[in-house]
Motif scaffolding. Sequence first.
Motif, mmCIF file in Angstrom:
data_model
loop_
_atom_site.group_PDB
_atom_site.id
_atom_site.type_symbol
_atom_site.label_atom_id
_atom_site.label_comp_id
_atom_site.label_asym_id
_atom_site.label_seq_id
_atom_site.Cartn_x
_atom_site.Cartn_y
_atom_site.Cartn_z
ATOM 1 N N GLN A 1 0.819 -1.216 0.000
ATOM 2 C CA GLN A 1 0.000 0.000 0.000
ATOM 3 C C GLN A 1 0.854 1.269 0.000
ATOM 4 O OE1 GLN A 1 -2.281 -0.536 3.593
ATOM 5 N NE2 GLN A 1 -3.256 -2.401 2.868
ATOM 6 N N GLY A 2 2.174 1.122 -0.146
ATOM 7 C CA GLY A 2 3.065 2.228 0.170
ATOM 8 C C GLY A 2 3.717 2.977 -0.963
ATOM 9 N N MET A 3 3.359 2.713 -2.214
ATOM 10 C CA MET A 3 4.021 3.424 -3.310
ATOM 11 C C MET A 3 3.766 4.925 -3.201
ATOM 12 S SD MET A 3 3.666 2.886 -7.403
ATOM 13 C CE MET A 3 4.007 4.264 -8.493
ATOM 14 N N MET A 4 4.843 5.711 -3.304
ATOM 15 C CA MET A 4 4.838 7.172 -3.232
ATOM 16 C C MET A 4 4.711 7.696 -1.796
ATOM 17 S SD MET A 4 5.483 8.075 -6.288
ATOM 18 C CE MET A 4 5.192 9.842 -6.286
ATOM 19 N N SER A 5 4.892 6.827 -0.813
ATOM 20 C CA SER A 5 5.007 7.250 0.581
ATOM 21 C C SER A 5 6.477 7.226 0.968
ATOM 22 C CB SER A 5 4.226 6.317 1.508
ATOM 23 O OG SER A 5 2.835 6.408 1.307
ATOM 24 N N THR A 6 6.834 8.026 1.977
ATOM 25 C CA THR A 6 8.238 8.084 2.381
ATOM 26 C C THR A 6 8.404 7.982 3.890
ATOM 27 O OG1 THR A 6 8.327 10.502 2.615
ATOM 28 C CG2 THR A 6 8.769 9.595 0.412
ATOM 29 N N TYR A 7 9.615 7.581 4.279
ATOM 30 C CA TYR A 7 10.055 7.581 5.676
ATOM 31 C C TYR A 7 11.367 8.352 5.728
ATOM 32 C CZ TYR A 7 12.127 5.869 10.039
ATOM 33 O OH TYR A 7 12.727 5.778 11.271
ATOM 34 N N LYS A 8 11.349 9.491 6.407
ATOM 35 C CA LYS A 8 12.523 10.361 6.493
ATOM 36 C C LYS A 8 13.115 10.634 5.110
ATOM 37 C CE LYS A 8 13.658 9.127 11.262
ATOM 38 N NZ LYS A 8 14.678 8.655 12.224
ATOM 39 N N GLY A 9 12.225 10.862 4.171
ATOM 40 C CA GLY A 9 12.628 11.214 2.810
ATOM 41 C C GLY A 9 12.920 10.047 1.900
ATOM 42 N N LYS A 10 12.916 8.829 2.425
ATOM 43 C CA LYS A 10 13.202 7.652 1.610
ATOM 44 C C LYS A 10 11.898 6.975 1.193
ATOM 45 C CE LYS A 10 17.587 6.634 3.961
ATOM 46 N NZ LYS A 10 18.335 5.633 4.780
ATOM 47 N N GLN A 11 11.820 6.571 -0.060
ATOM 48 C CA GLN A 11 10.633 5.901 -0.558
ATOM 49 C C GLN A 11 10.438 4.560 0.147
ATOM 50 O OE1 GLN A 11 8.408 7.001 -3.029
ATOM 51 N NE2 GLN A 11 9.510 8.946 -3.065
ATOM 52 N N LEU A 12 9.208 4.265 0.540
ATOM 53 C CA LEU A 12 8.930 2.961 1.137
ATOM 54 C C LEU A 12 9.208 1.868 0.111
ATOM 55 C CD1 LEU A 12 5.717 3.479 3.288
ATOM 56 C CD2 LEU A 12 8.108 4.040 3.767
ATOM 57 N N GLY A 13 9.739 0.763 0.583
ATOM 58 C CA GLY A 13 10.154 -0.314 -0.304
ATOM 59 C C GLY A 13 11.616 -0.250 -0.669
ATOM 60 N N ALA A 14 12.228 0.931 -0.479
ATOM 61 C CA ALA A 14 13.623 1.139 -0.869
ATOM 62 C C ALA A 14 14.548 1.243 0.337
ATOM 63 C CB ALA A 14 13.734 2.396 -1.723
ATOM 64 N N ILE A 15 14.094 0.760 1.492
ATOM 65 C CA ILE A 15 14.870 0.897 2.732
ATOM 66 C C ILE A 15 15.428 -0.447 3.193
ATOM 67 C CG2 ILE A 15 14.816 1.686 5.135
ATOM 68 C CD1 ILE A 15 12.368 3.448 4.266
ATOM 69 N N GLY A 16 14.609 -1.484 3.193
ATOM 70 C CA GLY A 16 15.056 -2.816 3.592
ATOM 71 C C GLY A 16 15.918 -3.462 2.520
ATOM 72 N N HIS A 17 16.300 -4.710 2.744
ATOM 73 C CA HIS A 17 17.070 -5.436 1.733
ATOM 74 C C HIS A 17 16.244 -5.659 0.470
ATOM 75 C CE1 HIS A 17 18.976 -6.485 5.612
ATOM 76 N NE2 HIS A 17 20.093 -6.452 4.911
ATOM 77 N N LEU A 18 14.955 -5.936 0.672
ATOM 78 C CA LEU A 18 14.023 -6.170 -0.428
ATOM 79 C C LEU A 18 12.691 -5.505 -0.095
ATOM 80 C CD1 LEU A 18 14.777 -9.986 -0.784
ATOM 81 C CD2 LEU A 18 15.387 -8.266 -2.496
ATOM 82 N N GLY A 19 11.937 -5.154 -1.128
ATOM 83 C CA GLY A 19 10.620 -4.562 -0.920
ATOM 84 C C GLY A 19 9.652 -5.045 -1.978
ATOM 85 N N ALA A 20 8.363 -4.828 -1.727
ATOM 86 C CA ALA A 20 7.336 -5.268 -2.673
ATOM 87 C C ALA A 20 6.192 -4.270 -2.713
ATOM 88 C CB ALA A 20 6.811 -6.646 -2.280
ATOM 89 N N TYR A 21 5.734 -3.956 -3.938
ATOM 90 C CA TYR A 21 4.556 -3.117 -4.164
ATOM 91 C C TYR A 21 3.441 -3.972 -4.750
ATOM 92 C CZ TYR A 21 7.168 1.351 -3.825
ATOM 93 O OH TYR A 21 7.915 2.423 -3.397
ATOM 94 N N SER A 22 2.218 -3.507 -4.552
ATOM 95 C CA SER A 22 1.056 -4.115 -5.193
ATOM 96 C C SER A 22 0.431 -3.132 -6.174
ATOM 97 C CB SER A 22 0.006 -4.508 -4.153
ATOM 98 O OG SER A 22 -1.203 -4.913 -4.790
ATOM 99 N N PHE A 23 0.032 -3.654 -7.329
ATOM 100 C CA PHE A 23 -0.724 -2.872 -8.305
ATOM 101 C C PHE A 23 -2.103 -3.490 -8.524
ATOM 102 C CE2 PHE A 23 3.814 -2.348 -9.828
ATOM 103 C CZ PHE A 23 4.004 -1.150 -9.153
ATOM 104 N N HIS A 24 -2.645 -4.056 -7.456
ATOM 105 C CA HIS A 24 -4.020 -4.576 -7.470
ATOM 106 C C HIS A 24 -4.979 -3.415 -7.698
ATOM 107 C CE1 HIS A 24 -7.762 -6.258 -5.685
ATOM 108 N NE2 HIS A 24 -7.295 -7.388 -6.197
ATOM 109 N N GLU A 25 -6.151 -3.709 -8.179
ATOM 110 C CA GLU A 25 -7.100 -2.643 -8.515
ATOM 111 C C GLU A 25 -7.534 -1.809 -7.311
ATOM 112 O OE1 GLU A 25 -11.446 -4.808 -8.269
ATOM 113 O OE2 GLU A 25 -10.486 -4.678 -10.224
ATOM 114 N N THR A 26 -7.313 -2.300 -6.097
ATOM 115 C CA THR A 26 -7.666 -1.528 -4.905
ATOM 116 C C THR A 26 -6.560 -0.570 -4.479
ATOM 117 O OG1 THR A 26 -6.837 -3.328 -3.508
ATOM 118 C CG2 THR A 26 -9.200 -3.322 -4.007
ATOM 119 N N LYS A 27 -5.408 -0.626 -5.141
ATOM 120 C CA LYS A 27 -4.285 0.226 -4.766
ATOM 121 C C LYS A 27 -4.323 1.543 -5.534
ATOM 122 C CE LYS A 27 -2.757 -2.950 -2.003
ATOM 123 N NZ LYS A 27 -3.759 -4.007 -2.234
ATOM 124 N N ASN A 28 -3.439 2.450 -5.150
ATOM 125 C CA ASN A 28 -3.414 3.775 -5.777
ATOM 126 C C ASN A 28 -3.083 3.712 -7.260
ATOM 127 O OD1 ASN A 28 -3.529 4.266 -3.027
ATOM 128 N ND2 ASN A 28 -2.159 6.044 -3.110
#
Length: 376
Positions: free
Chosen positions: A155-182
Amino acid sequence: MIYFNRPPYTGNEDQYVLAAMRSNKMSGDGEFSMRCHRWFEEKLACAKALLTPSCTQALEMAALLIDIQLGDEVIMPSYSFVSTANAFVLRGAKIVFVDIRPDTMNIDESLIEAAITPRTKAIVAVHYAGVACEMDTIMDIAGRHCLFVVEDAAQGMMSTYKGKQLGAIGHLGAYSFHETKNYTSGGEGGLLIINDKRFIDRAETIREKGTNRNQFFRGMVDKYTWIDVGSSYLPSEIQSAYLWGQLEQVEQIKNSRLSMWQFYYDTLKLLAESGRIEIPYVPNDCSHNGHMFYVKLRSLEERTSFLKHLLDCGVMGVFHYVPLHSAPAGRMFSRFNGVDCYTTRECERLVRLPLWLGMSNVEQQTVVGAVKDFFH
């Protein structure tokens, strides 16, 4: 009826989908896939971004990449979608749930360390409603205990934590593009985000059925063959083309959703201050994407009456996850570490309000009117 969700659509998707249909390559990793990959790699400043048919499959790839084995333990919140756990259970992991924070509905970072055992392999941070977990603390714990961090940023695409995009902080990340997402790639879709370069080569192999097909197309080998475990984790070009139409208007979509989210917040704030409901909390270090607006009632019984009232008013409100540890499979494949102080209690009070791209102000006013009317 004001529906809870409508899939996002901008108007450009048609031409790109048609172009993909008429191209000589409709299978994965064609021109539209490559455009999307480049876009995400630039936006996220990640080592590699790979589209997948769903976020579920991106998480399954993450479990393979960190080499989850039978008996390994993976720490995560119970308040999440089943895919968060299933991806690791499929590889033989035991899921260890810890409680959530009642303010953000995210994993309580202060409880993670107590759940670590010699079998612990990874921590999965689920960014609920596009609001970040406390990632500095989580990464610090992982670093001290030599654990992997996988961000379930469905649910986090285009959200940030201390200026860093969510999904780009841990070793690996995952986004969803299901029809209920942004943002959607035509109803289903996902993205694997690789922030640790050591995973790139194997990720490409796993995604291509365990073959070195990508190296073949880059001229690095003269033929490709089966070299590792893997599966078919490529979306079609039609999915990628649809997504490209949305990426072109990524800021407009985000700003529209944030405007609607703020309308709910401003118009329901007095009701929250009176103690009748609770509304979302966003920590100062976080910027969110307007993915979801929810209210919390005072009890399960009140929520049941509230949902019926909304429906009678022509508004479709919905509750969200049932805690995974309480499910039949949860009892088989997991354990809850510590005490469930908030996971069950908070989930039983939460109701999500309609919020989708193109929702009119009149429709939002109708929703707010129905909410307020319940308390009069």
